[in-house]
Every structure is written in structure tokens, then in C-alpha cells.
Design a protein around this motif. Structure first.
Motif, PDB file in Angstrom:
ATOM      1  N   PRO A 322       0.591  -0.892   0.355  1.00 53.23           N
ATOM      2  CA  PRO A 322       0.307   0.027   0.092  1.00 53.23           C
ATOM      3  C   PRO A 322       1.090   1.307   0.262  1.00 53.23           C
ATOM      4  O   PRO A 322       0.258   2.363  -0.471  1.00 53.23           O
ATOM      5  CB  PRO A 322      -0.476   0.268   1.181  1.00 53.23           C
ATOM      6  CG  PRO A 322      -1.232  -1.847   1.460  1.00 53.23           C
ATOM      7  CD  PRO A 322       0.309  -1.787   0.756  1.00 53.23           C
ATOM      8  N   MET A 323       2.363   1.349   0.418  1.00 54.33           N
ATOM      9  CA  MET A 323       2.776   2.275   0.895  1.00 54.33           C
ATOM     10  C   MET A 323       3.720   2.724  -0.513  1.00 54.33           C
ATOM     11  O   MET A 323       4.301   3.922  -0.800  1.00 54.33           O
ATOM     12  CB  MET A 323       3.650   2.393   1.535  1.00 54.33           C
ATOM     13  CG  MET A 323       4.919   0.915   1.162  1.00 54.33           C
ATOM     14  SD  MET A 323       6.099   0.685   2.651  1.00 54.33           S
ATOM     15  CE  MET A 323       7.045  -0.414   2.028  1.00 54.33           C
ATOM     16  N   TYR A 324       3.487   2.082  -1.484  1.00 54.82           N
ATOM     17  CA  TYR A 324       4.088   1.891  -2.875  1.00 54.82           C
ATOM     18  C   TYR A 324       2.985   3.229  -3.872  1.00 54.82           C
ATOM     19  O   TYR A 324       2.796   2.768  -4.741  1.00 54.82           O
ATOM     20  CB  TYR A 324       4.727   1.304  -3.431  1.00 54.82           C
ATOM     21  CG  TYR A 324       5.798   0.763  -2.438  1.00 54.82           C
ATOM     22  CD1 TYR A 324       6.787   1.974  -3.129  1.00 54.82           C
ATOM     23  CD2 TYR A 324       5.825  -0.263  -2.018  1.00 54.82           C
ATOM     24  CE1 TYR A 324       8.105   1.230  -1.950  1.00 54.82           C
ATOM     25  CE2 TYR A 324       7.165  -0.859  -1.204  1.00 54.82           C
ATOM     26  CZ  TYR A 324       8.208   0.090  -1.553  1.00 54.82           C
ATOM     27  OH  TYR A 324       9.524  -0.301  -0.682  1.00 54.82           O
ATOM     28  N   MET A 325       1.415   2.966  -2.834  1.00 50.73           N
ATOM     29  CA  MET A 325       0.526   3.493  -4.487  1.00 50.73           C
ATOM     30  C   MET A 325       0.052   4.506  -3.656  1.00 50.73           C
ATOM     31  O   MET A 325      -0.688   4.278  -2.295  1.00 50.73           O
ATOM     32  CB  MET A 325      -0.570   2.722  -4.506  1.00 50.73           C
ATOM     33  CG  MET A 325      -0.067   1.010  -5.263  1.00 50.73           C
ATOM     34  SD  MET A 325      -1.322  -0.278  -5.572  1.00 50.73           S
ATOM     35  CE  MET A 325      -2.146   0.839  -6.886  1.00 50.73           C
ATOM     36  N   THR A 326      -0.055   5.903  -4.011  1.00 46.43           N
ATOM     37  CA  THR A 326      -0.495   6.851  -3.764  1.00 46.43           C
ATOM     38  C   THR A 326      -1.715   7.882  -4.457  1.00 46.43           C
ATOM     39  O   THR A 326      -2.523   7.244  -5.504  1.00 46.43           O
ATOM     40  CB  THR A 326       0.354   8.149  -3.572  1.00 46.43           C
ATOM     41  OG1 THR A 326       0.673   8.736  -4.433  1.00 46.43           O
ATOM     42  CG2 THR A 326       1.130   7.764  -2.407  1.00 46.43           C
ATOM     43  N   THR A 362      -5.716  -8.214   7.768  1.00 47.28           N
ATOM     44  CA  THR A 362      -5.297  -6.653   7.770  1.00 47.28           C
ATOM     45  C   THR A 362      -6.106  -5.684   6.660  1.00 47.28           C
ATOM     46  O   THR A 362      -6.363  -5.611   6.219  1.00 47.28           O
ATOM     47  CB  THR A 362      -3.576  -7.097   7.599  1.00 47.28           C
ATOM     48  OG1 THR A 362      -3.840  -7.558   5.988  1.00 47.28           O
ATOM     49  CG2 THR A 362      -2.482  -8.175   8.240  1.00 47.28           C
ATOM     50  N   LEU A 363      -5.780  -4.404   7.605  1.00 45.58           N
ATOM     51  CA  LEU A 363      -6.645  -3.968   7.618  1.00 45.58           C
ATOM     52  C   LEU A 363      -5.808  -3.056   6.007  1.00 45.58           C
ATOM     53  O   LEU A 363      -6.734  -2.435   5.372  1.00 45.58           O
ATOM     54  CB  LEU A 363      -6.806  -2.261   8.641  1.00 45.58           C
ATOM     55  CG  LEU A 363      -7.419  -1.446   8.430  1.00 45.58           C
ATOM     56  CD1 LEU A 363      -8.723  -1.405   7.775  1.00 45.58           C
ATOM     57  CD2 LEU A 363      -7.295   0.178   9.440  1.00 45.58           C
ATOM     58  N   ASP A 365      -4.662  -4.619   3.946  1.00 51.29           N
ATOM     59  CA  ASP A 365      -5.309  -5.274   2.694  1.00 51.29           C
ATOM     60  C   ASP A 365      -6.789  -4.666   1.736  1.00 51.29           C
ATOM     61  O   ASP A 365      -6.879  -5.905   1.398  1.00 51.29           O
ATOM     62  CB  ASP A 365      -4.379  -6.309   3.016  1.00 51.29           C
ATOM     63  CG  ASP A 365      -2.940  -6.814   2.460  1.00 51.29           C
ATOM     64  OD1 ASP A 365      -2.358  -7.286   3.292  1.00 51.29           O
ATOM     65  OD2 ASP A 365      -2.051  -6.127   2.440  1.00 51.29           O
ATOM     66  N   GLN A 366      -6.897  -4.488   2.649  1.00 50.44           N
ATOM     67  CA  GLN A 366      -8.704  -4.745   2.390  1.00 50.44           C
ATOM     68  C   GLN A 366      -9.131  -4.009   1.179  1.00 50.44           C
ATOM     69  O   GLN A 366     -10.652  -4.635   0.984  1.00 50.44           O
ATOM     70  CB  GLN A 366      -9.860  -3.624   3.481  1.00 50.44           C
ATOM     71  CG  GLN A 366      -9.535  -3.849   5.150  1.00 50.44           C
ATOM     72  CD  GLN A 366      -9.372  -5.582   5.337  1.00 50.44           C
ATOM     73  OE1 GLN A 366     -11.316  -5.572   4.999  1.00 50.44           O
ATOM     74  NE2 GLN A 366      -9.501  -6.206   5.942  1.00 50.44           N
ATOM     75  N   ASP A 367      -8.187  -3.010   0.472  1.00 51.47           N
ATOM     76  CA  ASP A 367      -8.451  -2.747  -1.324  1.00 51.47           C
ATOM     77  C   ASP A 367      -7.689  -3.266  -1.819  1.00 51.47           C
ATOM     78  O   ASP A 367      -8.057  -3.325  -2.679  1.00 51.47           O
ATOM     79  CB  ASP A 367      -8.402  -1.421  -1.009  1.00 51.47           C
ATOM     80  CG  ASP A 367      -9.073  -0.717  -0.113  1.00 51.47           C
ATOM     81  OD1 ASP A 367      -9.812  -1.302   0.566  1.00 51.47           O
ATOM     82  OD2 ASP A 367      -8.773   0.964   0.080  1.00 51.47           O
ATOM     83  N   ARG A 368      -6.626  -4.448  -1.540  1.00 51.25           N
ATOM     84  CA  ARG A 368      -6.056  -5.026  -3.058  1.00 51.25           C
ATOM     85  C   ARG A 368      -6.169  -6.230  -2.786  1.00 51.25           C
ATOM     86  O   ARG A 368      -5.527  -6.788  -3.380  1.00 51.25           O
ATOM     87  CB  ARG A 368      -4.456  -4.514  -2.356  1.00 51.25           C
ATOM     88  CG  ARG A 368      -4.141  -4.929  -0.361  1.00 51.25           C
ATOM     89  CD  ARG A 368      -2.941  -4.307  -0.608  1.00 51.25           C
ATOM     90  NE  ARG A 368      -1.596  -5.111  -1.062  1.00 51.25           N
ATOM     91  CZ  ARG A 368      -0.807  -5.458  -0.934  1.00 51.25           C
ATOM     92  NH1 ARG A 368      -0.878  -6.272   0.696  1.00 51.25           N
ATOM     93  NH2 ARG A 368       0.587  -6.031  -1.776  1.00 51.25           N
ATOM     94  N   MET A 369      -6.739  -6.806  -2.463  1.00 52.86           N
ATOM     95  CA  MET A 369      -7.299  -8.045  -2.360  1.00 52.86           C
ATOM     96  C   MET A 369      -9.194  -8.809  -2.264  1.00 52.86           C
ATOM     97  O   MET A 369      -9.275  -8.181  -2.911  1.00 52.86           O
ATOM     98  CB  MET A 369      -6.859  -8.884  -1.075  1.00 52.86           C
ATOM     99  CG  MET A 369      -5.895  -9.196  -0.105  1.00 52.86           C
ATOM    100  SD  MET A 369      -4.800 -10.027  -0.961  1.00 52.86           S
ATOM    101  CE  MET A 369      -2.861  -9.040  -0.001  1.00 52.86           C
ATOM    102  N   MET A 370      -9.215  -9.896  -3.063  1.00 54.15           N
ATOM    103  CA  MET A 370     -10.038 -10.394  -3.743  1.00 54.15           C
ATOM    104  C   MET A 370     -11.640  -9.678  -2.509  1.00 54.15           C
ATOM    105  O   MET A 370     -12.921  -9.458  -2.726  1.00 54.15           O
ATOM    106  CB  MET A 370     -10.560 -11.481  -4.195  1.00 54.15           C
ATOM    107  CG  MET A 370     -11.371 -11.546  -5.280  1.00 54.15           C
ATOM    108  SD  MET A 370     -11.318 -11.097  -6.759  1.00 54.15           S
ATOM    109  CE  MET A 370     -10.339 -11.594  -7.677  1.00 54.15           C
ATOM    110  N   SER A 375     -15.489  -6.196   6.294  1.00 53.47           N
ATOM    111  CA  SER A 375     -16.623  -5.984   5.556  1.00 53.47           C
ATOM    112  C   SER A 375     -16.948  -6.882   5.647  1.00 53.47           C
ATOM    113  O   SER A 375     -18.305  -7.486   4.254  1.00 53.47           O
ATOM    114  CB  SER A 375     -16.484  -4.478   4.605  1.00 53.47           C
ATOM    115  OG  SER A 375     -15.676  -3.892   4.920  1.00 53.47           O
ATOM    116  N   GLY A 376     -17.022  -7.913   6.470  1.00 55.70           N
ATOM    117  CA  GLY A 376     -17.721  -9.407   6.498  1.00 55.70           C
ATOM    118  C   GLY A 376     -17.754 -10.221   4.610  1.00 55.70           C
ATOM    119  O   GLY A 376     -18.333 -11.486   4.720  1.00 55.70           O
TER     120      GLY A 376
END
Length: 498
Positions: A322-326, A362-363, A365-370, A375-376
Motif C-alpha cells: 500500500p505504501m507504494y500507491m498514492t 489486515t486493514l 489489505d482491505q482494498d487490494r485483495m479479492m 466488511s464481512g
């Protein structure tokens, strides 16, 4: 009069489409009135050519797209029973025609399949293992995985430990080979002769070729119909040539992972949302090569080495740290993943697997995995686009040229040669009118797009395209969207370009 009204309209796009549809109903083909109307329509579209993208479907079939691009990865310790054994999850994989499921993830390099710890980075084979084991309900066993493959109709892609992540002293070679043989016997006993395997994972296989060969040789005695891959994330023509000299014909495939903008934690700058907008096609920024270039170079090397049959795979594509994407939000991260998946199709990979289905809770990774566990285990937006891509697997690849680099994609004919799907990613931050030349179609079936929503979970919406004289589709592509346009056709050339 109607045509003139459209031409003088300050915002003509929607009216142009309505007018085009009227032409076929009002005037017979070749009539003077229809010709005049077409001139007015053309003038209207050309009046603001800077706001229009022209796309053209190629007239030659390039190759048959691999059926193993609509796949899934499961990191075994991130896959709780409450999700993976639920009917909703199984039904989703079945409805999506998931062709292959990778397991147990990167832990294949060190796990003990007969006695897993259920913890990331912890192996019961390690002499210094602390003896702690995660409750079995929190992770997926090999048997549970094979049951999932059976329930969904997916082919297994099974990871095998051969050197304990570069610690061969943990287990003797003979003991390790025997464990691998028992693993294959277990897979076969569950009805999966002919399964695919990846032996090792990111563990410097170049230093352990003798050990790798010993494992694969013994495994293939149990099941000669299996397919086996070796891994080298730095794979290039030189390294592939050297590897094939070591493994000969015993390796069926080579695989190299990669993320966008890159994997790992190198001393490299982060990449911004606006940099991504301008990047077509996607680049693997460690090597400075596009994914198309990487696979083409390696495939040419395989041909030169006498292995044109060598399978090439990326079984861990996805987003970097995540730190490499802004500057990205949940939806735009997913749109990057969909574009990455599309690159696997366009590049001609034999196998591609997105990493990963689960996020380990892991928080960051909530947006980068399937799925998003907090969020259930809700599917992230990328699933929408990947499901739209799914029907292209196993079809015929056609080129899709574009007049606007940020509006790009490909076309695919299904196996029956009567349904053409055009896939288009619009990386512009504004809607874009697209004129798509298809060479001939009998009817326009439907069109839909993956678009953003206020909460950034995204949704799929129906588009309103128009087919003009059976040769051109005119459609408005939403801003920052992924679209598919489906047509019935029988006029495209099905000759294969070699």
C-alpha cells in the motif's frame, strides 16, 4: 430536419445515437435520404473528434485464449471455514466458472502439508518451531481444499515444499521427497489425477536444481499426467535458458510473480493515481518492461531452447504494498487489478492467478485483495470486472486498436465463433464517446460497465450502445470504467495468424 437538429445540438451524443437508430427504421439502405442522413451523422461525430475514441477490432484471430485465466488463489491460513465452507462462497465460484484454484499460496515454500501450523511464516518442520498451532477452523486443510475444487469443478494447482524456503537442512532430501510423493498420492486419491503443481515459491530455485528435480521426478512416477511449474520472479531469456538446461523436459512450465507498480519493498518511489492514468500498457517497474514484453521475451527464449510447449504463468499478480500507491481509493485500486487481469489475457499467458482471495484480516489489505474480511468478506469491486472478463477465457483473441491510449482493451470471439465480446477500459476521468468498428455483426446483444459509486464499492450498469449498419458500435463509456459490449457476428475472419 432531424439530422440538422442533431448537428446543431450543443450536446449531440445521445441524440446522435437516437438518430442513428432511426435511420434503419425510416430509410431503406442505399436511398438518397439515408445517404444524406449518414453524411449529417458523420459530420456530427467529427465535429468534436477530440471527445471521441475510434476503436477497431482486428480482422484476424490471433490465438486461443487460455482457459486458465479465470482462476483463484487461496492462502491456506487466511481461509476460515465459516467462509470457504459456506454455500455462498461455493456457489459464487461455481457461477463464475472458476477454472483453477491455487493453494496454499506462497507458504508452499516451507509448509508441512501433513501437519500445518495454520500461521503465516511458521512451519512445523522448522527445528525452532514454537509448537503453536492455529485452530483448524481458521485455516484450510489440503483435504478441505480438494473438496472445494470438487464442489466448484476447478482444477487444483497445488504447492509443494521441496527446500523449506532455502533451509534444506530442516528435512533430509529423501524425507522431503517421500512427503511430496505422499502429497501427490493424496491428491490422486481424491479424484484429481492430472492436477497441476508448483514446486517451491520464491526460494532461489537456481541454487537447488538437483533437489527440485529429485522431487518432481518422484512425483511424476505417481502421476505422469500432472503439470509442474518452477518459480523465478526475475525470469528473463537468459535465466530461462539456463533453467531449461537444468530441468530438461521434466518441467512443464515456468512462472514469475509480479505486482503493480512492483512487488516487495525496494528502494523505489511510490506511484500515484495520475501516473497510473497515463500508463498504458501496465509496466512492471522493477524490470521497466510491460507484461506483454516480459512474456514475449521469455516465450521466444523457450522456442529457441526447443520448448515451444513450455507453459508461462504469473500465479501471483496483483497490487504491491500500500505504501507504494498514492491517491487511489477502493474502486480505483480495483480498476488497476482489472486492468492487470486484462493484461494477462492480452499478453497471452497460459496461466494467471490473482493474489489473493483473502486478506488475512489486515486493514491495509482491505482494498487490494479479492475480499475484505473486515466488511464481512464482501467482494471488492475488482470481482465485478473480473467476472465480466471471464467469458473471454477459452475464446479467440482479436486485436483492438485505439486512437486514444487511455481507452484500450481487446476483443474475444467465443468458441462457437458467433458471439464477439469487446472489452474496453476507460482510464479517462470523463465519459468518452467510442466508435467501434466491428467489421460486421448481425445484432447487438447488450453492453455493461463496471463503474464507481459514492461508497467506492462499485457496481455494474447497463450501457445504451447503437449498432450502425452492422459495422460500427457507438457507445458512451463512463469515466474510469471497464466495459464489455457483446455482439452476435459471423463475419470476422477466424483464420489463425501464426
Amino acid at each position: 430536419a432531424q439530422g440538422a437538429s442533431v448537428f446543431h445540438s450543443p450536446a449531440p451524443t445521445a441524440r446522435v445515437m437516437e438518430y442513428a437508430a432511426e435511420l434503419g427504421r425510416l430509410f431503406p439502405s442505399g436511398s438518397p435520404a439515408r445517404k444524406v442522413s449518414w453524411y449529417l451523422l458523420l459530420a456530427t461525430l467529427l465535429r468534436d473528434s477530440s471527445a471521441q475514441t475510434t476503436l477497431t477490432v482486428g480482422d484476424k484471430r490471433l490465438w486461443t485464449i487460455s482457459p486458465y485465466l479465470n482462476t483463484m488463489s487461496i492462502v491456506y491460513m487466511w481461509a476460515p471455514d465459516e467462509v470457504t465452507q459456506g454455500t455462498a462462497f461455493v456457489d459464487a465460484l461455481r457461477s463464475q466458472n472458476t477454472s483453477m484454484i491455487r493453494y496454499p499460496g506462497g507458504d508452499a515454500s516451507y509448509w508441512n502439508w501433513e501437519n500445518p501450523s495454520g500461521k503465516m511464516g511458521k512451519s512445523t518442520l522448522n527445528p525452532k518451531w514454537d509448537g503453536k498451532v492455529e485452530p483448524a477452523a481458521n485455516w484450510m486443510s489440503l483435504e478441505e481444499y480438494l473438496d472445494l475444487c470438487k464442489a466448484t469443478g476447478a482444477r487444483p494447482l497445488v504447492g509443494v515444499n521441496y527446500n523449506c524456503d532455502g533451509n534444506p537442512d530442516w528435512v533430509s532430501q529423501s524425507e522431503s521427497v517421500a512427503a511430496a510423493v505422499r502429497q501427490v498420492e493424496f491428491v490422486v486419491s481424491h479424484g484429481f489425477r492430472g492436477a497441476w503443481y508448483y514446486v517451491g515459491n520464491e526460494d532461489n530455485v537456481g541454487h537447488y536444481w538437483d533437489r527440485w528435480r529429485a522431487h518432481v521426478t518422484a512425483m511424476k512416477r505417481v502421476d505422469p499426467t500432472m503439470r509442474v511449474f518452477f518459480n523465478n520472479n526475475k525470469l528473463n531469456p537468459k535465466l530461462l535458458t539456463r533453467a531449461l538446461q537444468e530441468v530438461g523436459d521434466i518441467a512443464d512450465g515456468a512462472e514469475f510473480h509480479g505486482k503493480w507498480p512492483f512487488g516487495g519493498e525496494p528502494d523505489m518511489p511510490a506511484y500515484s493515481f495520475h501516473q497510473w492514468l497515463d500508463e498504458v500498457p501496465l509496466v512492471e517497474h522493477r524490470s521497466k518492461l510491460t507484461w506483454r514484453q516480459r512474456v514475449l521475451q521469455v516465450r521466444q527464449a523457450a522456442h529457441s531452447a526447443g520448448r515451444p510447449d513450455l507453459l508461462l504463468a504469473n500465479i501471483e499478480y496483483g497490487l504491491g504494498k500500500p505504501m507504494y500507491m498514492t491517491g487511489f481509493n477502493k474502486f480505483t485500486k480495483s480498476l488497476v487489478c482489472v486492468e492487470f487481469a486484462m493484461e494477462m489475457y492480452i499478453s497471452g499467458y497460459d496461466l494467471a492467478v490473482f493474489w489473493d482471495t483473502f486478506d488475512g484480516g489486515t486493514l491495509n489489505d482491505q482494498d487490494r485483495m479479492m475480499t475484505a474480511s473486515l466488511s464481512g468478506h464482501r467482494w471488492n469491486p475488482m470481482r465485478l470486472g473480473m467476472d465480466m472478463l471471464r467469458p473471454a477465457a477459452g475464446g479467440s483473441m482479436y486485436n483492438l486498436s485505439t486512437s486514444t491510449g487511455q481507452v484500450h482493451g481487446f476483443a474475444a470471439m467465443d468458441a462457437t465463433d458467433d458471439v464477439l465480446r469487446i472489452f474496453v477500459l476507460n482510464k479517462l476521468e470523463a465519459p468518452r464517446r467510442a466508435s467501434i468498428s466491428v467489421g460486421g455483426a448481425s445484432s447487438l446483444e447488450f453492453a455493461e460497465a463496471m463503474v464507481d459509486t459514492e461508497d467506492h464499492w462499485g457496481r455494474r450498469v447497463r450501457l445504451d450502445p447503437h449498432l450502425l449498419d452492422g459495422t460500427t458500435v457507438v457507445v458512451m463509456l463512463p469515466a474510469l470504467s471497464f466495459s464489455v459490449i457483446v455482439l452476435s457476428t459471423s463475419s470476422l475472419n477466424t483464420e489463425v495468424v501464426v
